[in-house]
Design an enzyme around this catalytic site. Structure first.
Site, short mmCIF file in Angstrom:
data_model
loop_
_atom_site.label_atom_id
_atom_site.label_comp_id
_atom_site.label_asym_id
_atom_site.label_seq_id
_atom_site.Cartn_x
_atom_site.Cartn_y
_atom_site.Cartn_z
N ASP A 94 1.03 -1.49 -0.12
CA ASP A 94 0.04 0.06 -0.52
C ASP A 94 0.53 1.49 -0.10
OD1 ASP A 94 -2.67 1.42 0.27
OD2 ASP A 94 -2.72 1.24 2.70
N HIS A 190 -7.98 9.67 4.48
CA HIS A 190 -7.75 8.28 5.49
C HIS A 190 -7.97 8.48 6.52
CE1 HIS A 190 -4.62 7.15 2.01
NE2 HIS A 190 -5.29 6.17 1.80
P1 13P Z 1 -8.43 4.22 5.58
O1 13P Z 1 -7.76 3.81 6.96
O2 13P Z 1 -9.35 6.19 6.10
O3 13P Z 1 -9.63 3.11 6.27
O4 13P Z 1 -7.55 4.26 4.66
C1 13P Z 1 -7.42 2.96 3.77
C2 13P Z 1 -6.28 3.00 2.90
O5 13P Z 1 -7.13 4.04 1.79
C3 13P Z 1 -5.27 2.94 2.81
O6 13P Z 1 -4.89 2.96 1.76
#
Ligand code: 13P
Length: 287
Positions: A94, A190
């Protein structure tokens, strides 16, 4: 994307690529859940939820986990789980911060890497994304890129302003970068939202109309269900969730810490995460 290197006969490949699961999402008009993982118990709970709903999962290793030294452990855990389950599992990086980090993940056996160059100048994002795609595709690994930096704080990377993706940039980017998925900023952030998020659905539809690869919605935590449904209807094929899952897990620990039952605490934390994951999976699957 171009032709793939054929798999060697002696390679035991248990993991699935992002490209493969996104094809399922495209064919069914659904989105595949991308859940961040940080420890052993989380991925166990998530895979159980995926099995209960018979849904492929993208298990995602973020920068927080990498900074905590977990990259190789988490990769091993996901491979172990893939050997024990029938649901397709993708091991995904990620918000990869550099070309070098994506190469490290190729070595660690990831089947999908995200390179996030959205906070760099456009030309640099294009150049680095192209390099990542070239290396990853050479070994059959999928690539997600990002345009329009997504706001909020994710694993220590913070973008204060809500950045809406520029449609002209999308057009230019997809003409020269052969990525398998594209994350776009449409007002999403996020972390948990304060109030209702203001998602620009017209912009999302316009992106899709440009013929993009499957689109990704980051910042899934706290997004109202009807907005998630609408985003999927307009072409979102992967939804990322981290914060809400971590909160559910921590609430399980908090609720049971007084009992001083070590395994009991983790059981409750896993149950909480499992139940939330099932709810999210059903939502993303349009159930
Ligand atoms: P959240 O923490 O808002 O759920 O986002 C997760 C995300 O997009 C990880 O890349």
């Amino acid at each position: 994307m171009g032709p793939r290197r054929p798999r060697r006969k002696d390679e035991i490949i248990l993991l699935t690529t992002l490209q493969e699961v996104l094809k399922i999402a495209e064919d069914t008009g659904t989105a595949i859940p991308a859940f961040n993982i940080d420890n052993l118990e989380g991925p166990e709970a998530l895979v159980e939820a995926g099995e209960a709903e018979n849904c492929p999962l993208i298990l995602t290793v973020g920068q927080g986990a990498i900074n905590a030294g977990q990259l190789w452990y988490l990769a091993d855990i996901v491979k172990r789980l893939a050997s024990q389950t029938k649901i397709p599992l993708v091991l995904h990086l990620d918000h990869g911060v550099s070309y070098e980090q994506t190469v490290l993940c190729l070595r660690a056996g990831f089947t999908s890497v995200m390179y996030d160059g959205s906070h760099h100048p456009f030309e640099e994002n294009v150049r680095e994304s192209q390099a990542v795609v070239r290396s990853a595709h050479a070994v059959g690994v999928s690539v997600e890129c990002e345009l329009g930096a997504i706001s909020g704080v994710e694993d220590g990377i913070s973008h204060k302003n809500v950045n809406l993706v520029d449609l002209q940039e999308v057009e230019q980017f997809i003409a020269v970068v052969d990525c398998d998925a594209l994350a776009v900023g449409i007002g999403n952030a996020h972390g948990m939202y304060q109030g209702t998020p203001n998602l620009d659905f017209d912009r999302l539809a316009a992106c899709r109309a440009l013929g993009t690869p499957p689109l990704v919605l980051h910042g899934g935590s706290g997004t109202p269900d009807d907005m998630i449904r609408k985003a999927i209807q307009l072409g979102i094929r992967k939804v990322n969730v981290a914060t809400e899952l971590r909160m559910a897990f921590m609430e399980g620990l908090e609720a049971t810490v007084g009992q001083r039952d070590f395994y009991g605490m983790y059981r409750q934390a896993k149950t909480n995460m499992y139940e939330l994951a099932r709810k999210k999976i059903r939502l993303f699957q349009g159930k």
